[in-house]
Design a protein around this motif. Structure first.
Motif, PDB file in Angstrom:
ATOM      1  N   GLY A   1      62.966  46.532  26.054  1.00 44.66           N
ATOM      2  CA  GLY A   1      64.112  46.149  25.246  1.00 44.66           C
ATOM      3  C   GLY A   1      64.598  47.246  24.327  1.00 44.66           C
ATOM      4  N   LEU A   2      63.953  48.433  24.412  1.00 43.27           N
ATOM      5  CA  LEU A   2      64.381  49.591  23.636  1.00 43.27           C
ATOM      6  C   LEU A   2      64.690  50.700  24.625  1.00 43.27           C
ATOM      7  CD1 LEU A   2      64.784  50.627  20.761  1.00 43.27           C
ATOM      8  CD2 LEU A   2      62.417  51.413  20.772  1.00 43.27           C
ATOM      9  N   TYR A   3      65.969  50.934  24.860  1.00 43.29           N
ATOM     10  CA  TYR A   3      66.386  51.843  25.930  1.00 43.29           C
ATOM     11  C   TYR A   3      66.548  53.283  25.444  1.00 43.29           C
ATOM     12  CZ  TYR A   3      67.495  47.763  28.822  1.00 43.29           C
ATOM     13  OH  TYR A   3      67.428  46.612  29.558  1.00 43.29           O
ATOM     14  N   ILE A   4      66.133  54.221  26.293  1.00 37.66           N
ATOM     15  CA  ILE A   4      66.332  55.648  26.031  1.00 37.66           C
ATOM     16  C   ILE A   4      67.671  56.039  26.662  1.00 37.66           C
ATOM     17  CG2 ILE A   4      65.432  57.961  26.357  1.00 37.66           C
ATOM     18  CD1 ILE A   4      62.671  56.677  26.835  1.00 37.66           C
TER      19      ILE A   4
ATOM     20  N   THR B   1      51.684  62.200  23.212  1.00 40.09           N
ATOM     21  CA  THR B   1      52.357  60.981  23.650  1.00 40.09           C
ATOM     22  C   THR B   1      53.063  60.378  22.448  1.00 40.09           C
ATOM     23  OG1 THR B   1      50.741  60.518  25.397  1.00 40.09           O
ATOM     24  CG2 THR B   1      52.100  58.678  24.640  1.00 40.09           C
ATOM     25  N   ILE B   2      54.380  60.359  22.507  1.00 36.90           N
ATOM     26  CA  ILE B   2      55.192  59.806  21.422  1.00 36.90           C
ATOM     27  C   ILE B   2      55.615  58.390  21.806  1.00 36.90           C
ATOM     28  CG2 ILE B   2      57.261  60.054  20.024  1.00 36.90           C
ATOM     29  CD1 ILE B   2      55.294  62.312  19.580  1.00 36.90           C
ATOM     30  N   SER B   3      55.399  57.460  20.904  1.00 35.96           N
ATOM     31  CA  SER B   3      55.786  56.067  21.152  1.00 35.96           C
ATOM     32  C   SER B   3      56.773  55.621  20.080  1.00 35.96           C
ATOM     33  CB  SER B   3      54.550  55.165  21.134  1.00 35.96           C
ATOM     34  OG  SER B   3      54.921  53.810  21.280  1.00 35.96           O
ATOM     35  N   ILE B   4      57.847  54.958  20.507  1.00 39.10           N
ATOM     36  CA  ILE B   4      58.851  54.445  19.567  1.00 39.10           C
ATOM     37  C   ILE B   4      58.936  52.924  19.701  1.00 39.10           C
ATOM     38  CG2 ILE B   4      61.269  54.478  18.844  1.00 39.10           C
ATOM     39  CD1 ILE B   4      61.513  57.253  20.002  1.00 39.10           C
ATOM     40  N   LYS B   5      58.874  52.253  18.562  1.00 36.85           N
ATOM     41  CA  LYS B   5      59.031  50.803  18.533  1.00 36.85           C
ATOM     42  C   LYS B   5      60.148  50.444  17.561  1.00 36.85           C
ATOM     43  CE  LYS B   5      54.266  49.590  19.749  1.00 36.85           C
ATOM     44  NZ  LYS B   5      53.047  48.842  19.347  1.00 36.85           N
ATOM     45  N   GLY B   6      60.905  49.422  17.917  1.00 34.02           N
ATOM     46  CA  GLY B   6      61.988  48.978  17.054  1.00 34.02           C
ATOM     47  C   GLY B   6      61.506  47.939  16.062  1.00 34.02           C
ATOM     48  N   PRO B   7      62.378  47.522  15.158  1.00 34.13           N
ATOM     49  CA  PRO B   7      62.015  46.499  14.179  1.00 34.13           C
ATOM     50  C   PRO B   7      61.766  45.145  14.857  1.00 34.13           C
ATOM     51  CG  PRO B   7      64.366  46.963  14.089  1.00 34.13           C
ATOM     52  CD  PRO B   7      63.771  47.989  14.996  1.00 34.13           C
ATOM     53  N   LYS B   8      60.980  44.310  14.213  1.00 34.06           N
ATOM     54  CA  LYS B   8      60.713  42.968  14.724  1.00 34.06           C
ATOM     55  C   LYS B   8      61.986  42.117  14.596  1.00 34.06           C
ATOM     56  CE  LYS B   8      56.298  43.673  15.455  1.00 34.06           C
ATOM     57  NZ  LYS B   8      55.723  43.692  16.830  1.00 34.06           N
TER      58      LYS B   8
ATOM     59  N   ASP C   1      69.298  49.578   7.136  1.00 36.56           N
ATOM     60  CA  ASP C   1      68.510  50.666   7.718  1.00 36.56           C
ATOM     61  C   ASP C   1      67.319  50.067   8.455  1.00 36.56           C
ATOM     62  OD1 ASP C   1      68.318  53.314   8.183  1.00 36.56           O
ATOM     63  OD2 ASP C   1      67.472  53.878   6.263  1.00 36.56           O
ATOM     64  N   PRO C   2      67.383  49.913   9.776  1.00 39.24           N
ATOM     65  CA  PRO C   2      66.281  49.306  10.525  1.00 39.24           C
ATOM     66  C   PRO C   2      65.007  50.143  10.452  1.00 39.24           C
ATOM     67  CG  PRO C   2      67.849  50.312  12.018  1.00 39.24           C
ATOM     68  CD  PRO C   2      68.471  50.358  10.661  1.00 39.24           C
ATOM     69  N   GLU C   3      63.859  49.478  10.487  1.00 41.83           N
ATOM     70  CA  GLU C   3      62.579  50.175  10.379  1.00 41.83           C
ATOM     71  C   GLU C   3      62.022  50.500  11.764  1.00 41.83           C
ATOM     72  OE1 GLU C   3      59.870  48.023   7.968  1.00 41.83           O
ATOM     73  OE2 GLU C   3      61.153  48.053   6.190  1.00 41.83           O
ATOM     74  N   TRP C   4      62.244  51.735  12.196  1.00 42.27           N
ATOM     75  CA  TRP C   4      61.653  52.207  13.439  1.00 42.27           C
ATOM     76  C   TRP C   4      60.215  52.633  13.180  1.00 42.27           C
ATOM     77  CZ3 TRP C   4      64.990  51.320  17.275  1.00 42.27           C
ATOM     78  CH2 TRP C   4      66.365  51.336  16.987  1.00 42.27           C
ATOM     79  N   VAL C   5      59.384  52.558  14.193  1.00 42.85           N
ATOM     80  CA  VAL C   5      58.010  53.043  14.089  1.00 42.85           C
ATOM     81  C   VAL C   5      57.801  54.090  15.178  1.00 42.85           C
ATOM     82  CG1 VAL C   5      55.564  52.467  14.223  1.00 42.85           C
ATOM     83  CG2 VAL C   5      57.171  50.853  13.189  1.00 42.85           C
ATOM     84  N   VAL C   6      57.533  55.325  14.766  1.00 45.98           N
ATOM     85  CA  VAL C   6      57.301  56.420  15.698  1.00 45.98           C
ATOM     86  C   VAL C   6      55.855  56.893  15.532  1.00 45.98           C
ATOM     87  CG1 VAL C   6      57.989  58.728  16.441  1.00 45.98           C
ATOM     88  CG2 VAL C   6      59.704  57.136  15.564  1.00 45.98           C
ATOM     89  N   THR C   7      55.091  56.868  16.609  1.00 47.33           N
ATOM     90  CA  THR C   7      53.697  57.309  16.554  1.00 47.33           C
ATOM     91  C   THR C   7      53.470  58.474  17.510  1.00 47.33           C
ATOM     92  OG1 THR C   7      53.007  55.716  18.255  1.00 47.33           O
ATOM     93  CG2 THR C   7      52.876  55.011  15.957  1.00 47.33           C
ATOM     94  N   LYS C   8      52.536  59.344  17.123  1.00 42.85           N
ATOM     95  CA  LYS C   8      52.130  60.478  17.953  1.00 42.85           C
ATOM     96  C   LYS C   8      50.646  60.311  18.254  1.00 42.85           C
ATOM     97  CE  LYS C   8      53.489  64.566  16.709  1.00 42.85           C
ATOM     98  NZ  LYS C   8      53.566  65.851  15.940  1.00 42.85           N
TER      99      LYS C   8
END
Length: 205
Positions: free
Chosen positions: A27-30, A87-94, A108-115
């Protein structure tokens, strides 16, 4: 000859194995990676070493039962650093409802970016569209204008800094002009983009 072939294949394999990778949730498109348009339904993509620019968009069903609706956000530009093999992972807000999603993205939506499983620094900003007609099909042009404005922005001296306005939106057009623009966008689109557009028309009507 066999030695050189084996060496070439080994080096090629290593270079692929060491490439950083981007992953997103369903549900989160690149939409684009480092200026290259990816498509509307990609959930993973290779990255470059160093700074990376990714355009993403939330496009998923939210809510439950009869109240469930498809929510589609504006495209956002996320920028972050990546090294080989990261490995970069992106998650959108709930998002739990359509109205709640609209409220979340009105600010301002809260994105979560992890490495590699740990949160990492990034920047995010809405991508201004250069077209009010089918803005999703103008991603590449919008991104070029956005990056061009950023280059100009960084060139402004700090003692004379000013906020650059987003690319000017087209003024209201006549029906004939809009139709011509639609035709031009459709003809320039790829087969997959045309398919996505036809699905959007069916859902919209």
């Amino acid at each position: 000859m066999k030695f050189w072939l084996s060496l070439f294949l080994s080096l090629s394999f290593c270079s692929v194995a060491l490439a950083a990778e981007l992953e997103t949730e369903r549900g989160l498109y690149i939409l684009a990676v480092n200026g290259e348009v990816e498509g509307f339904e990609d959930y993973s993509s290779p990255l470059s070493q160093g700074s990376n620019q990714v355009v993403i968009q939330v496009n998923r069903k939210v809510g439950k039962g009869n109240s469930a609706s498809v929510f589609k956000s504006k495209p956002y530009v996320l920028t972050f650093e990546a090294a080989a093999s990261d490995t970069i992972s992106i998650k959108g807000p709930k998002l739990y409802s359509y109205e709640g999603a609209k409220r979340t993205f009105s600010s301002d939506p809260e994105w979560v970016v992890t490495k590699n499983g740990k949160e990492t620094e990034f920047t995010s900003v809405v991508l201004p569209s250069v077209s009010t007609v089918l803005p999703d099909f103008a991603i590449e042009r919008s991104l070029k204008e956005f990056n061009k404005s950023k280059i100009v922005d960084t060139a402004v001296p700090s003692d004379n800094a000013k906020v650059l306005s987003a690319p000017a939106m087209p003024v209201e057009q006549t029906t004939g002009a809009v139709l011509n623009q639609l035709k031009a966008l459709y003809e320039a689109a790829s087969p997959e983009e045309r398919k996505s557009f036809r699905r959007w028309i069916v859902d919209y009507e």
